[in-house]
Every structure is written in structure tokens, then in C-alpha cells.
Scaffold this active site. Structure first.
Site, mmCIF file in Angstrom:
data_model
loop_
_atom_site.group_PDB
_atom_site.id
_atom_site.type_symbol
_atom_site.label_atom_id
_atom_site.label_comp_id
_atom_site.label_asym_id
_atom_site.label_seq_id
_atom_site.Cartn_x
_atom_site.Cartn_y
_atom_site.Cartn_z
ATOM 1 N N LYS A 72 0.718 -1.115 0.043
ATOM 2 C CA LYS A 72 0.028 -0.157 0.054
ATOM 3 C C LYS A 72 0.752 1.197 0.050
ATOM 4 O O LYS A 72 0.528 2.363 -0.789
ATOM 5 C CB LYS A 72 -1.058 -0.030 1.197
ATOM 6 C CG LYS A 72 -2.235 -0.983 1.130
ATOM 7 C CD LYS A 72 -2.958 -0.742 2.121
ATOM 8 C CE LYS A 72 -4.438 -1.636 1.800
ATOM 9 N NZ LYS A 72 -4.152 -3.043 1.771
ATOM 10 N N GLU A 80 -2.886 7.371 7.658
ATOM 11 C CA GLU A 80 -3.732 8.324 6.908
ATOM 12 C C GLU A 80 -4.828 8.866 7.720
ATOM 13 O O GLU A 80 -5.311 8.327 8.735
ATOM 14 C CB GLU A 80 -4.515 7.438 5.609
ATOM 15 C CG GLU A 80 -3.673 6.879 4.491
ATOM 16 C CD GLU A 80 -4.294 6.199 3.577
ATOM 17 O OE1 GLU A 80 -3.779 5.993 2.312
ATOM 18 O OE2 GLU A 80 -5.515 6.047 3.526
ATOM 19 N N HIS A 110 -14.671 -3.272 7.067
ATOM 20 C CA HIS A 110 -14.055 -3.090 5.832
ATOM 21 C C HIS A 110 -14.257 -4.293 4.867
ATOM 22 O O HIS A 110 -13.621 -4.486 4.000
ATOM 23 C CB HIS A 110 -12.439 -2.945 6.095
ATOM 24 C CG HIS A 110 -12.254 -1.848 6.932
ATOM 25 N ND1 HIS A 110 -12.608 -0.383 6.829
ATOM 26 C CD2 HIS A 110 -11.808 -1.955 8.237
ATOM 27 C CE1 HIS A 110 -12.116 0.099 7.852
ATOM 28 N NE2 HIS A 110 -11.618 -0.641 8.903
ATOM 29 N N ARG A 133 -7.003 -8.231 -9.585
ATOM 30 C CA ARG A 133 -7.640 -9.427 -9.843
ATOM 31 C C ARG A 133 -8.768 -9.187 -10.396
ATOM 32 O O ARG A 133 -9.207 -8.094 -10.382
ATOM 33 C CB ARG A 133 -7.493 -10.473 -8.732
ATOM 34 C CG ARG A 133 -8.013 -9.587 -7.577
ATOM 35 C CD ARG A 133 -8.152 -10.596 -6.307
ATOM 36 N NE ARG A 133 -8.570 -9.797 -5.078
ATOM 37 C CZ ARG A 133 -9.490 -9.269 -4.681
ATOM 38 N NH1 ARG A 133 -10.664 -9.728 -5.390
ATOM 39 N NH2 ARG A 133 -9.907 -8.636 -3.614
#
Length: 493
Positions: free
Chosen positions: A116, A200, A235, A291
Site C-alpha cells: 500500500k 492516513e 471493511h 484481480r
């Protein structure tokens, strides 16, 4: 086109990939674990090979064994599905080194997007908007606390190697930060073998909107519209729809072109998804899934584009035959993930044998499933029973068709999350399209689930009684036929 493709996966996604192959005249190969010896996908394939015991680490994650089978059976391509090895750059590289086509992006692209932090930096370089935060790994607790304070709470701590909603936690104040940091580092080390984390700014009341991408090796790329994936728990996506209720033609063009720019920035090939957070008119890059997504079905329903076939065509070297102006939206589609889990017990998995099974049908309904009556939901793998998708001319018709399909769906033997889906779809805020990733908690959906379960209990009792009576009748008829045949054989003798 490929002559033979090995599908390195199981369940409904294995069948989905094999269906695309069959329509293109490509032979298919299944690999199965001990737990899946009698699974539908293993029977559907032209060939099937045992690769190891039930634990995925000894079977579906055994890269060398899978490649060995591919070489021995003469497969010239490997489709990874989703999950397992689908976003593993090492596996993609092993396929490349063995002379087998990995039906997906290059190992280099997977590696770039797998981290990430690396993905975030690549997007910044490409001019793609990202959420304010760190561009490198957090070195110490002291540095992490200082960064969080400078960004301003709330913040979100993320595992750099994370995926599938695992390895992230929201922190609202300095008091809980240190414990949250240690927790995510521990999860990251255990789940991904990499404790690296970054921080973040947390975007409040966000929508989760993703854009489907198709790109070939000749530099051509298109966005195949968007999907709204805001109905989540921890999530993890539970309900998806296409298009997004918040989208306008202008915003779609802006976000779609940004997604294409993100893909081209890393030389991406094949199908992929660029995910964004959207809030108050602004959008930010979240991550890229390298994917085919679980929810690709609803994009296929509104565009008429077979994404699995496109994967195969791109992977074998064909140019992308679709131009951006060729892609349009027709109607609306919603997908519910039907899982063997208990929404009233913190969505705990409910493995076991399916004693009775009747999937939904009728106009506008699509069911992607790898189960059947008598099938056992294994504790070793994901608890998904099927992906139930509904299409309508409008969002309202798609919702109403999904409600009807959920009413029809019968699964006896394991607890399912069907009551959860019913509760969401009848919620007035959902019907209005006012969604955020906190929808389930904000509107106390679990309390509504309890009411649905109470309402469904009468129907369930009636169904169980009907099935029991039916079984008794079948048993009586079987016994009578057996007695008749036995007497007839005696008389013949």
C-alpha cells in the site's frame, strides 16, 4: 486462444472461470484439496487433480504443487480467481518462469500494488489524489504518535501488505493510539508476514466506490463503469451495486479517467479494480485490486461485457476490442453475498452440511454458486454459499427483485446471513441511496435483523414441517417399491 487453463481456486469463482473457458472452447483443469474432493467445481472441470490436505497452506497456497500439475497436464494458462494466490507476485513470477501464462497482471504490477505504501507513492507520482498521510513505513511508536497528531484525528492505521479489509483500524484520539498501533502491527505480522504499517487521515462518512478496469499489453485501457461498495462490516463488503447512486456523468468521467491513469502509471494489464473513497464531492485513491473482483457480476449485468472472457483474451495477447465510447450502462444491478454465517452472533461462520437447498430464480436474477443440496460448508475456507445478483431497469426495481429473490432462497442446515440482507434492503435510508461505510452501525441494522429472524421463523417452521412430511412420504414410497421388487423377484424364482 489458450488450449487448456488450470483454475487455481475453488468454489463459485472456479466455476465462473471455467464457464468462460468452456464458452471459448478452452479445456479446463481443476485442482482440489481433500475437503473439496467431491465439490461441484472439481466435477465441472474437464480434468481434476488432488493437490493436498484441507488446510489452504497445504493445498490452494502450494505454489510449486499447482505449477507442477499445470506442467504435467499441459495447461498453457493459470487463472487464479480471487483470494488465495490471485494477488501473489511470487506465484505470478513462478508462472512466468515456468512458461505458463498467469491470467492477470504481471508480477511487477502485482508487487507494486501489493504494498500500500508503494501503491500510494506511485499514485502521487501519477497525479492521482490520495488521502493525506505518510508516504513511508512508520519507524517507531514515537514517530507514529507524532505523525497522527500532525495529520489530526481521526486517523486510520493500515498494514502496508494488507488486503481484503484485514489490517486496519480507526483511531479517534491519542489515548487509544498506541494500543491500536501495536494491534495492527501484530495482525500484519501474523496475516501477511510483514508488520509494516502507515497512517492516513480518516475520511469521515465516506462512500466506497470502485472502478472496473480492462487494459491490454498494447497500452489500451478502459474503465467499465463503477460499483458502490459502501455496505461493509469491518471493511468487508457485503452488498454491492452498480452504478453508484451518488454518481453523475461528470463525476463518472473524472473518476473513471483517473482510474485509467492509475492503471497506466504502473503498466497494468488485464482486469483490475481501482478503489476510491468518496466524501463531500472529493475522491481519494484507496487501493488497487489486481484481480477479478467478487462483485464483477453486477458490472457484467449492467454493461453486457463478460469480464472473465476479457481476462482470457487479454492474457493470450489479443488487443482490447472495446473502446471507451462502446461502454454504456443499462439498468441497475445489486449483489448480495450469501454466506454461511450468523449475523446475530457477530457474523460467526456456520460450517455444516446443507440439507435442503433451493436458489432463487426468475426475471433479472443471477446466482453464482458452487454449492448444492448435501454439500458441506467447510470450516477451512470462506463461508460463501453464493453471490446473488438482481437486475432491474431502475434501482427501485433491482431492490424489489432482490427482496423477492431473498424471499425465495432456501438454505436448510446452516445459518445464513439472508436475514441481514433483507433488513438492509427494506431500510428506507438504503432505498434512498444515502450510503456510507458506517451504514450498518449508524442505522442499527442488526436490531432490524432480529426482527427479520422473528418474522422468518414462522416460514421456517412451516418449511421444515413440509420437508419432514415430504421425506416421510418418500421413505414410505421407497420402502413400498423395495418390498414390491423383493416379492416380484421371489415369484420369478
Amino acid at each position: 486462444m489458450f488450449k487448456k487453463v488450470l483454475v487455481a481456486n475453488r468454489g463459485e469463482i472456479a466455476i465462473r472461470a471455467m464457464r468462460a473457458c468452456r464458452e471459448l472452447g478452452v479445456a479446463t483443469v481443476a485442482v482440489f484439496s481433500e475437503a473439496d474432493r467431491n465439490a461441484l467445481f472439481a466435477k465441472y472441470a474437464d480434468e481434476a487433480y488432488y493437490i493436498g490436505p484441507a488446510p489452504s497452506s497445504q493445498s490452494y497456497l502450494n505454489m510449486d504443487r499447482i505449477i507442477q500439475v499445470a506442467l504435467e497436464c499441459g495447461a498453457d494458462g493459470i487463472h487464479p480467481g480471487y483470494g488465495f494466490l490471485s494477488e501473489n507476485s511470487t506465484f505470478a513470477k513462478k508462472c512466468e518462469d515456468a512458461g505458463i501464462v498467469f491470467i492477470g497482471p504481471s508480477s511487477h504490477a502485482i508487487e507494486q500494488m501489493g504494498s500500500k505504501i508503494a501503491a500510494r507513492n506511485a499514485m502521487v507520482k501519477a497525479g492521482v489524489p490520495v488521502v493525506p498521510g505518510t508516504n513511508k513505513a512508520v519507524a517507531s511508536e514515537e514517530e507514529a504518535i507524532e505523525i497522527a497528531s500532525s495529520i489530526g484525528y481521526p486517523v486510520i492505521i493500515k498494514a502496508s501488505a494488507g488486503g481484503g479489509g484485514i489490517g486496519m483500524k480507526i483511531v479517534h484520539s491519542k489515548e487509544g493510539f498506541k494500543h491500536a498501533l501495536q494491534s495492527i502491527q501484530s495482525v500484519a505480522a501474523s496475516a501477511f508476514g510483514d508488520p509494516t504499517v502507515f497512517i492516513e487521515k480518516y475520511v469521515e462518512e465516506p462512500r466506497h466506490i470502485e472502478f472496473q478496469i480492462l487494459a491490454d499489453k498494447y497500452g489500451n485501457a478502459v474503465y467499465v463503469m463503477e460499483r458502490e461498495c459502501s455496505i461493509q462490516r469491518r471493511h468487508q463488503k457485503l452488498i454491492e451495486e452498480a452504478p453508484s447512486p451518488v454518481m453523475t456523468p461528470e463525476l463518472r468521467k473524472q473518476m473513471g479517467e483517473t482510474a485509467v491513469r492509475a492503471a497506466k502509471a504502473i503498466g497494468y494489464e488485464n482486469a483490475g479494480t481501482v478503489e476510491f473513497l468518496y466524501s463531500k464531492g472529493n475522491f481519494y485513491f484507496l487501493e488497487m485490486n489486481t484481480r477479478l473482483q467478487v462483485e464483477h457480476t453486477i458490472t457484467e449485468m449492467i454493461t453486457g461485457i463478460d469480464l472473465a472472457k476479457q481476462q482470457l483474451r487479454i492474457a493470450c495477447g489479443e488487443k482490447l476490442s472495446i473502446k471507451q465510447e462502446d461502454i454504456s450502462i443499462r439498468g441497475w444491478a445489486i449483489e448480495c453475498r450469501i454466506n454461511a454465517e450468523d449475523p446475530l452472533n457477530d457474523f460467526a461462520p456456520s460450517p455444516g452440511k446443507i440439507r435442503r437447498y433451493r436458489s432463487a430464480g426468475g426475471p433479472g436474477i443471477r446466482v453464482d454458486s458452487g454449492v448444492h443440496m448435501g454439500y458441506t460448508i467447510s470450516p477451512y475456507y470462506d463461508s460463501m454459499i453464493s453471490k446473488l445478483s438482481a437486475w432491474g431497469q431502475t434501482r427501485e426495481e433491482a431492490i424489489d427483485r432482490m427482496k423477492r429473490a431473498l424471499y425465495e432462497y432456501v438454505v436448510v442446515g446452516v445459518t445464513t446471513n439472508i436475514p441481514f440482507h433483507k433488513a438492509v434492503l427494506r431500510n428506507p435510508v438504503f432505498r434512498e441511496g444515502r450510503l456510507t461505510t458506517h451504514f450498518i452501525d449508524d442505522y442499527k441494522i442488526i436490531e432490524d435483523v432480529k426482527q427479520v429472524v422473528i418474522e422468518d421463523s414462522a416460514k421456517g417452521a412451516t418449511l421444515a414441517s413440509a420437508l419432514e412430511n415430504k421425506e416421510q412420504k418418500i421413505a414410505a414410497i421407497t420402502a413400498a417399491v423395495g418390498s414390491y421388487m423383493s416379492n416380484a423377484q421371489k415369484q420369478t424364482k
